[in-house]
Design a protein around this motif. Structure first.
Motif, PDB file in Angstrom:
ATOM      1  N   HIS A  30      -2.304 -30.452  24.478  1.00 45.84           N
ATOM      2  CA  HIS A  30      -3.311 -29.739  23.231  1.00 45.84           C
ATOM      3  C   HIS A  30      -2.623 -29.192  22.325  1.00 45.84           C
ATOM      4  N   THR A  31      -2.622 -29.887  21.113  1.00 50.30           N
ATOM      5  CA  THR A  31      -1.782 -28.976  20.047  1.00 50.30           C
ATOM      6  C   THR A  31      -2.896 -29.241  18.752  1.00 50.30           C
ATOM      7  N   ASP A  47       7.196 -20.572   6.109  1.00 47.53           N
ATOM      8  CA  ASP A  47       6.037 -19.681   5.560  1.00 47.53           C
ATOM      9  C   ASP A  47       5.013 -20.030   6.640  1.00 47.53           C
ATOM     10  N   ASP A  48       4.846 -21.096   7.049  1.00 51.08           N
ATOM     11  CA  ASP A  48       3.616 -21.482   8.130  1.00 51.08           C
ATOM     12  C   ASP A  48       3.954 -20.808   9.462  1.00 51.08           C
ATOM     13  N   LEU A  49       5.074 -20.876   9.420  1.00 52.97           N
ATOM     14  CA  LEU A  49       5.419 -20.112  10.800  1.00 52.97           C
ATOM     15  C   LEU A  49       5.122 -18.672  10.835  1.00 52.97           C
ATOM     16  N   LEU A  50       5.273 -17.925   9.604  1.00 51.71           N
ATOM     17  CA  LEU A  50       4.874 -16.732   9.802  1.00 51.71           C
ATOM     18  C   LEU A  50       3.525 -16.487   9.543  1.00 51.71           C
ATOM     19  N   VAL A  51       2.882 -17.287   8.599  1.00 49.13           N
ATOM     20  CA  VAL A  51       1.355 -16.964   8.503  1.00 49.13           C
ATOM     21  C   VAL A  51       0.568 -17.457   9.671  1.00 49.13           C
ATOM     22  N   TYR A  52       0.883 -17.890  10.808  1.00 45.70           N
ATOM     23  CA  TYR A  52       0.397 -18.241  11.915  1.00 45.70           C
ATOM     24  C   TYR A  52      -0.518 -17.199  12.281  1.00 45.70           C
ATOM     25  N   HIS A  53      -1.949 -17.557  12.679  1.00 46.59           N
ATOM     26  CA  HIS A  53      -2.760 -16.620  12.830  1.00 46.59           C
ATOM     27  C   HIS A  53      -2.399 -15.549  13.798  1.00 46.59           C
ATOM     28  N   TYR A  54      -1.749 -15.863  14.972  1.00 47.53           N
ATOM     29  CA  TYR A  54      -1.277 -14.684  16.001  1.00 47.53           C
ATOM     30  C   TYR A  54      -0.582 -13.618  15.349  1.00 47.53           C
ATOM     31  N   LEU A  55       0.291 -14.106  14.383  1.00 46.37           N
ATOM     32  CA  LEU A  55       0.966 -12.949  13.509  1.00 46.37           C
ATOM     33  C   LEU A  55       0.104 -12.426  12.451  1.00 46.37           C
ATOM     34  N   VAL A  56      -0.897 -13.180  11.971  1.00 45.24           N
ATOM     35  CA  VAL A  56      -1.681 -12.266  11.040  1.00 45.24           C
ATOM     36  C   VAL A  56      -2.530 -11.318  11.731  1.00 45.24           C
ATOM     37  N   ALA A  57      -2.967 -11.396  12.865  1.00 47.95           N
ATOM     38  CA  ALA A  57      -3.704 -10.466  13.599  1.00 47.95           C
ATOM     39  C   ALA A  57      -2.960  -9.274  14.023  1.00 47.95           C
ATOM     40  N   GLU A  58      -1.417  -9.533  14.377  1.00 49.89           N
ATOM     41  CA  GLU A  58      -0.582  -8.502  14.731  1.00 49.89           C
ATOM     42  C   GLU A  58      -0.238  -7.634  13.481  1.00 49.89           C
ATOM     43  N   SER A  59      -0.129  -8.379  12.389  1.00 47.39           N
ATOM     44  CA  SER A  59       0.406  -7.632  11.025  1.00 47.39           C
ATOM     45  C   SER A  59      -0.803  -6.510  10.642  1.00 47.39           C
ATOM     46  N   PHE A  60      -2.177  -7.110  10.625  1.00 53.28           N
ATOM     47  CA  PHE A  60      -2.941  -6.240  10.273  1.00 53.28           C
ATOM     48  C   PHE A  60      -3.156  -4.905  11.165  1.00 53.28           C
ATOM     49  N   ALA A 360       0.201 -25.718  19.721  1.00 48.38           N
ATOM     50  CA  ALA A 360       1.080 -25.369  18.278  1.00 48.38           C
ATOM     51  C   ALA A 360       0.055 -25.734  17.151  1.00 48.38           C
ATOM     52  N   ARG A 361       0.082 -24.948  16.080  1.00 47.63           N
ATOM     53  CA  ARG A 361      -0.384 -25.386  14.704  1.00 47.63           C
ATOM     54  C   ARG A 361       0.334 -25.738  13.773  1.00 47.63           C
ATOM     55  N   VAL A 362       1.855 -25.232  13.911  1.00 53.29           N
ATOM     56  CA  VAL A 362       2.828 -25.516  13.138  1.00 53.29           C
ATOM     57  C   VAL A 362       3.997 -26.037  13.862  1.00 53.29           C
TER      58      VAL A 362
END
Ligand code: RAT
Ligand code: ZN
Length: 418
Positions: A30-31, A47-60, A360-362
């Motif tokens: 499953h990907t 850039d897509d690696l960094l804007v992964y939603h797991y990291l977005v949640a952590e950044s906020f 994986a999304r990216v």
């Protein structure tokens, strides 16, 4: 009684398993990755690696500006902000942050320079086809299962037009809107020529089956898949349970594919976080028990998001052979929890399990998700072999290879083929 294993025997088993595992290729079941024929839908690069939603949640957790401001920024700027908050202002110790570094390191980049622009420049040299092969090679992955939704307006026309398939990609028919948002899905299906009505009667059910069959013919999916909220109940007189029982399960049975259930996601706990705004809740697994018991001809592939549900899920798998457990999904894909889950699964249901999928999304994420998971699974398996050694049972190389193949896709294939 045989004598206890000597230290050399223990270290020999570890290095034998590691050596054999290095040659095993993974089927990632499953990907959210796509066959390159889908063009821009296949995400890759820094850039897509960094804007992964797991990291977005952590950044906020660190950002102090409004959510809207972040969402109005171009992707590069979002990536800069995330890089600064999670890698420069703080040490990148979370699993998702470590993942970015594992990936860059495996690609041969010097992460210690902390030079985002240099990394961006390095990525510019790649063409997607070569990069896909490189990532798969570094991840040890040979086949990838996609998430394919007929309800996705970008994806659908590509299927309808037809394309020549990349044999490394398999399809997964994703049907969340059908089962979870029936009222809004009725006009959509009607617009595509299916004679459905909001009140679910016989005609509507057979039209939903016709819709599913049409898409199965187009995609040749390995399974149909839906994610479910913690409140999911079966049986029930709601649309989800009715459509599941009278359209989706008969369709899966007829086509001979499993239904994959991803249970326990609370969608949009914080909508301001968009894709990063989903949470987790405990599921009443008696609904799953009812499905496994009530539909013995159907096969269920199941992963649950709540740590609290993991033990009960393993016990259910001991009762129902039409249930196959897969993956340490999303918030459980952190070493602390995935190791515990893998150990518990092997102890309760042996090797009849698929311990991990990447989600994986990216594209590049395949590298870290599999390097981390592969190491964890091998570590747990070695522990188990060492315990066998204490009894005088020595596993042969052929047995180790067989077991590893099962854990990395073989058990899934056997379950689907039953
Ligand atoms: O893990 C994820 O990336 C989630 O956003 C979901 O996509 C989840 O995996 C799903 O398939 O629903
Ligand atoms: Zn997913």
């Amino acid at each position: 009684m045989s004598s206890p294993p000597r230290p050399q025997q223990l270290s020999a088993i570890a290095s034998r398993v590691e050596k054999i595992a290095a040659g095993i290729k993974i089927l990632d079941i499953h990907t959210h990755l796509y066959d390159p024929a889908f063009g821009e839908l296949l995400l890759w690069g820094i850039d897509d690696l960094l804007v992964y939603h797991y990291l977005v949640a952590e950044s906020f957790r660190y950002f102090d500006f409004p959510y809207e401001k972040f969402w109005s920024m171009p992707k590069t700027e979002q990536a800069n902000r995330i890089w600064d908050a999670l890698f420069i202002q703080n040490s990148p110790i979370s699993e998702a942050c470590r993942g970015v570094l594992t990936t860059l390191n495996a690609l041969g980049l010097d992460v210690n320079k902390r030079d985002l622009e240099a990394v961006r420049k390095w990525f510019k040299q790649w063409k997607v086809d070569d990069y896909l092969s490189r990532c798969m090679e570094l991840a040890g992955v040979e086949r990838i299962c996609m998430t394919n939704s007929p309800f996705d307006n970008v994806e659908r026309p590509i299927w309808e037009k037809g394309f020549s398939r990349d044999s490394r990609f398999e399809a997964g028919l994703r049907i969340d809107p059908l089962l979870l948002d029936w009222q809004n899905t009725v006009p959509v299906l009607a617009g595509w020529g299916y004679q459905v009505e909001p009140t679910i009667k016989q005609r509507t059910l057979s039209e939903v089956r016709r819709f599913l069959s049409d898409w199965a013919e187009r995609m040749h999916p390995r399974y149909a898949m839906v994610s479910l909220a913690p409140e999911f109940k079966f049986p029930s007189d709601g649309a989800t349970a009715l459509l599941l029982e009278k359209a989706v399960l008969p369709f899966c049975d007829e086509v001979g594919i499993p239904l994959a259930l991803m249970m326990g996601v609370k969608r949009q706990v914080n909508p301001k976080l968009a894709l990063a705004g989903d949470g987790v809740g405990q599921t009443d697994l008696s609904s799953l028990q009812n499905l496994c018991a009530g539909f013995p001809n159907n096969k269920f592939l199941v992963t649950v998001l709540a740590r609290e549900n993991q033990h009960e899920l393993c016990v259910l798998a001991r009762k129902f052979r039409n249930l196959h457990i897969f993956g340490c999904w999303w918030f459980t894909n952190v070493p602390e929890i995935s190791t515990e889950m893998t150990r518990m699964r092997l102890e309760l249901i042996g090797l009849s399990v698929t311990p991990q999928h990447s989600d994986a999304r990216v594209l590049d994420q395949l590298i870290y998700k599999w390097r981390h998971s592969r190491a964890m699974i091998i570590k747990v398996l070695i522990e188990k072999y060492e315990e066998l050694l204490q009894t005088g049972w020595h596993v042969t190389d052929a047995e180790i290879e067989r077991d590893l193949k099962n854990l990395f896709g073989g058990a899934f294939n056997q379950f689907c083929a039953r």
